[in-house]
Scaffold this active site. Structure first.
Site, PDB file in Angstrom:
ATOM      1  CG  ASP A   1      -0.012   0.132   2.452  1.00  0.00           C
ATOM      2  OD1 ASP A   1       1.344  -0.127   2.394  1.00  0.00           O
ATOM      3  OD2 ASP A   1      -0.677   0.255   3.550  1.00  0.00           O
TER       4      ASP A   1
ATOM      5  N   PRO B   1       8.191  -5.242   4.486  1.00  0.00           N
ATOM      6  CG  PRO B   1       6.021  -6.008   5.153  1.00  0.00           C
ATOM      7  CD  PRO B   1       7.594  -6.427   4.984  1.00  0.00           C
TER       8      PRO B   1
ATOM      9  NE  ARG C   1      -4.366   1.532   3.265  1.00  0.00           N
ATOM     10  CZ  ARG C   1      -4.736   0.605   3.074  1.00  0.00           C
ATOM     11  NH1 ARG C   1      -4.202  -0.453   3.862  1.00  0.00           N
ATOM     12  NH2 ARG C   1      -5.407   0.312   2.260  1.00  0.00           N
TER      13      ARG C   1
ATOM     14  CE1 TYR D   1       3.189  -4.306   6.939  1.00  0.00           C
ATOM     15  CE2 TYR D   1       2.734  -1.782   7.216  1.00  0.00           C
ATOM     16  CZ  TYR D   1       2.983  -2.933   6.434  1.00  0.00           C
ATOM     17  OH  TYR D   1       2.719  -2.828   5.058  1.00  0.00           O
TER      18      TYR D   1
END
Lengths: 614, 614
Positions: free
Chosen positions: A52, A330, A243, A251
């Site tokens: 993302d 990530p 987001r 995370y």
């Protein structure tokens, strides 16, 4: 009697429609005139979760394809990063909040969070305008690369034979097809079928860091919930990514033993659940509270692997890209970015070769440039992941990792985490011989942004917007000041030289004119908008009125100006800056070294491109 | 037996789908919940020519409806204006080139040239999203306004009866229809049928200046062909407007006797042709050459009239807008701009009245605000047109108008030609009593742009983008610095006061919460992004995390900052800035005058809006 298996031909067959495959497909489709085929075995595109993050360099690259606008509108932007550490009273406390992107030349001084599906949509919509769709669900069954050297070296041959199977959802039957391709791009993910088919190994290790990921709309009193936040606690680490809409992604560092299957040594999704991950997150965030306001949109757990494929290409006919050739953690937000930038690097090279403009040998630079980058990225990731996944130092535990240690790594990592640090080494398309004539540009890095003012209409123009990913090399001619008589003589002499048939401008051009077909030419004059007359410079420097820029501020005096100084270029002579179709600087040269510019292009461009198959 | 004429009802019937009518229709449709009908007697919209200039304030207004992006992308931008005057050797020569928009607060420091059809398209596409289309070809045959005072004062009545005729293209037959409307907006152009139906006169004169207009792609050696250029020559004046793509528009002064019909005293298109106009242009531009590279796209000739309607409204039920109530010369680029700004001013007022939010008396301010503006515009236009259409001074003719005279007028005209000078005088919705508490804002003028940084995510936000034309009043609370203990007491006391049921925030709100339905609240703190915690201020000031802004630069340090200083607001106390739904400042007030803010809203808002018909 069995039906004959249908056969077809493609210039490029792309296997896998994730970010790497879509970037490639869109770039080739937009270039025009190339037969592109893209297949994916998933019946539909993903719509939630997954990667993302877009780092600033990737936004610049998307902008060069005209695709950034939508990301900028729909995505959440991370301008700053907050740090929280163990407090003396237990739990965590705010430590500091700093800019997330510290590279001063970033055109977009932020990262974007947006779910992978939205990013893929932008590519799919753009491809649709070029009449290209992803063919799905279609999977590859067999691939065969001709060993015939003649075939391998002929541009008109299709040396790769791929057998595909289309799954019919209604009958569950597989329909076979054979595709003969000039080039194949395997962008088929971490478990790449293409990679395995050619026996390419992955070098590197698995770590024992286990992380969980949850996407949700939070109810929380955590003050930095709309910032990227890196939290070190005695309960493990946690990262918050704000987001789009009201969502956030967490995370969460998990303790391996609870989530790893001891038999396989792999993380086991069945041993986990979003509730379990959130339970850990709640402890890590104490004394702040957090809970989901809605259903968990998406979640996963993973162990960090750090591996690079031993090669990225087979005979410069089959390429692998994206997760198929590198996997890493990530949280530094690199995965999707590295993947898209792989095929951004590859697509223009394939295009120029297919058109007969460039020698196929430029394809070798795909591996030399991108594999080197992937290795550097993994090296960086190892250090970064170890720091972020390590134990936090507290007053009780002086062995842990201190905030200062992590923060120092965070700051030095900015070149990587922003993507600005991508630096391609010397090759036939990167020539740093005359680096000194543009002190603040780095040959092999991307052209830095700078606003100039268009001479004919005084409109401020970001130079990046004049460097679209349109498969053309951009010749930026910094003409210097054009006021003094002595300069005019020099400028006229150069005009004559560039107009001669032996000049690179004419040599690689079909119609004998500085045409738009192989190069795009932009002239930048050290002059001012109040009195410069763009018609006063020789015609060769102004193929169109929009191509002459001035190093001046706009009418407000607040935008642009000082471009020569910012780039470290003298305004007392002529300097060439050659920007590759992917936005990276291929060469800089003073006018005295014009011969070297001729030689640079002669080393990989083909003078006569009438012989192309396109 | 004749068929019964069908009857229907509309909250608002708009007659005429030019820029004024479309701005009105789109604003009402976007507001939602209003029955809007818009008719036009032309069978299709215009596609070339006509008005083409958007001034900076109009771009801001379009931006507030989300419609500027397209104009910014498609239009040609004029950043500078060039001046040419008679040279000593005959013909014309370059005199100077200066910024076209000199108002320092312009968010868009340029004008846009784009043909009227493209501008109308943006409205039509937006309206389509709200399920509104122009009904055409339909023309009004009769209009009747009830004289019954009770009906005129009842919000539930439809006091206007309009008979319409739809032309059937196939049979040439007219189909009649009766529409009963609460409000009618006559945006039906200079020869307005609505205006004539109510016997509203036009005050003012026709000049004897005759001008020709040609749109074309030029072949020319004139160096300022991509700038707006004002040319005075001994052969008459000429203005160049660079247009989208490669086009330009020429406004060419013609000698009246050649183009005016002596019988009618009006310009005669049959006595003219684009060739004749270009012939004059060529002489005026000597020694530069100009000729069309393609067909003439559009052309016209006109005589400048300067007139204002004697009234803009009949009983505050029927309104006229746009060219129907003011005509002036096109070269200052005002026509379409004034027209769109008329209905931008009107639409939110009609909406608030129809919703039962506001007292119908606010409708009176449409005429008081817009007619005053139109008169000022005409006064300005008379001086400007006389200077521009007058004879140029040369060494041989010292009686002509000098460049200095014209240039001075050009500079002082910037408030008008940019649209920034629009200043609405005191009324129930403009209260300048506390002007001094925001020294650099002018109550009655538009809110000036300023970039603040959003507290929760450090994203730089242009305040204009937080002031959409969404029919809501915006309450900007400049809270000052929130660091010292003493300030916190003041801030908490204000929070209590604003939360009380007698506060305007609660009084005009259906659900007893500072809801988004009548007001939009934005809090601006003098704090910095590195350490301000937006959760530290009382809840009433942060209805959503996105509503708290900081007066700070963005992460680059180059954008935003110094907002309190730019607006002339103290950071040591609380200041209210009330922005009307159309972006104009209705009131500024210090916290000590909170009672005056209550009274401001009490003078036109209706406390209980449950009784509305919507």
């Amino acid at each position: 009697m069995p039906l004959q298996t249908p056969e077809s031909f493609a210039d490029v067959l792309i296997i896998g429609a994730g970010p790497a495959g879509l970037m490639c497909a869109n770039a080739l489709a937009a270039a025009g005139g190339i037969e592109v085929r893209i297949i994916d075995q998933r019946p539909s595109k993903i719509s939630v979760g997954h990667a993302d993050g877009l780092h600033p360099r990737t936004i610049e690259v998307l902008q060069s394809y005209g695709l950034a606008e939508r990301m900028l509108r729909e995505g959440s932007r991370m301008y700053m990063c907050s740090f929280y550490n163990p407090s003396h009273t237990g739990g965590i406390e705010f430590t500091t909040r700093v800019p997330d992107v510290t590279v001063p030349t970033a055109r977009f001084p932020f990262k974007i969070a947006l779910h992978q599906g939205a990013i893929e949509d932008a590519f799919l919509d753009s491809m649709a305008q070029h009449n290209l769709k992803v063919d799905r669900p279609v999977k590859p069954l067999a691939i065969e690369l001709s060993q015939d050297q003649e075939q391998l070296h002929s541009l008109s041959s299709y040396p790769i034979k791929v057998t595909l199977a289309r799954l019919d959802a209604a009958t569950d039957a597989e329909k076979l097809e054979v595709v003969h391709a000039k080039y194949v791009v395997g962008a088929d993910g971490a478990h790449s079928w293409v990679r395995k088919a050619f026996g390419v190994t992955m070098d590197g290790d698995q770590t024992n860091y286990v992380w969980g990921v949850v996407d949700m709309v939070p109810d929380t009193d955590f003050p930095d919930i709309r910032h990227r936040a890196a939290i070190h606690s005695t309960n493990g680490s946690l990262m918050i990514i704000p987001r789009e809409s009201e969502k956030v992604r967490l995370y969460v560092q998990l303790s391996g033993e609870d989530f790893v299957d001891p038999g396989t040594g792999r993380v086991s999704k069945s041993k986990s659940s979003p509730e379990k991950i959130l339970e850990v997150a709640r402890k890590t965030l104490h004394p702040f509270h957090i809970s989901p306001l809605s259903d968990i949109e998406w979640w996963t757990i993973y162990m960090i692997g750090q591996r690079v494929a031993s090669k990225f290409s087979v005979e410069d006919r089959v390429f692998i890209a994206g997760d198929a050739c590198h996997t890493h953690s990530p949280k530094a937000g690199q995965g999707m970015n590295a993947s898209m930038n792989d095929t951004h690097n590859l697509a223009w090279k394939i295009t120029q070769v297919l058109r007969g403009w460039a020698n196929p040998s430029i394809l070798r630079t795909y591996e030399s440039e991108r594999r080197k980058y992937a290795q550097d990225l993994i090296d960086f990731d190892k250090r970064y992941a170890a720091l972020f996944s390590g134990k936090a130092r507290t007053s009780a535990d002086q062995d842990g990792i201190s905030h200062d240690e992590f923060f120092k790594a965070y700051k030095t990592a900015s070149g990587f985490t922003s993507g600005m640090g991508i630096h391609y080494g010397p090759s036939m398309i990167v020539n740093a011989k005359h680096q000194c004539c543009a002190e603040n540009l780095v040959v092999g890095q991307r052209m830095i942004p700078q606003i100039f003012v268009r001479a004919a209409d005084a409109r401020p123009m970001e130079i990046h917007d004049l460097l679209p990913a349109d498969t053309l090399f951009k010749i930026l001619i910094f003409l210097g000041s054009a006021n003094e008589e002595s300069r005019l003589a020099e400028i006229n002499a150069l005009a004559n030289e560039l107009s001669s048939p032996t000049s690179f401008l004419q040599r690689y051009s079909a119609d004998g004119q500085p045409s738009a077909s192989v190069f795009d030419l932009i002239t930048i004059v050290a002059g001012n908008k109040e009195n410069f007359n763009y018609l006063s410079i020789p015609q060769v420097f102004r193929p169109h009125w929009s191509k002459v820029l001035l190093d001046d501020t706009d009418v407000t005096g607040k935008v642009g100006g000082d471009g020569y100084k910012m780039l470290g270029i003298s305004s007392e002579s002529v300097t060439f800056v050659i920007v590759r179709p992917d936005g990276y600087i291929g060469m800089v040269a003073p006018v005295a070294a014009l011969q070297d510019v001729h030689e640079y292009f002669a080393s990989f461009l083909l003078p006569c491109h009438g012989s192309s198959s396109l």
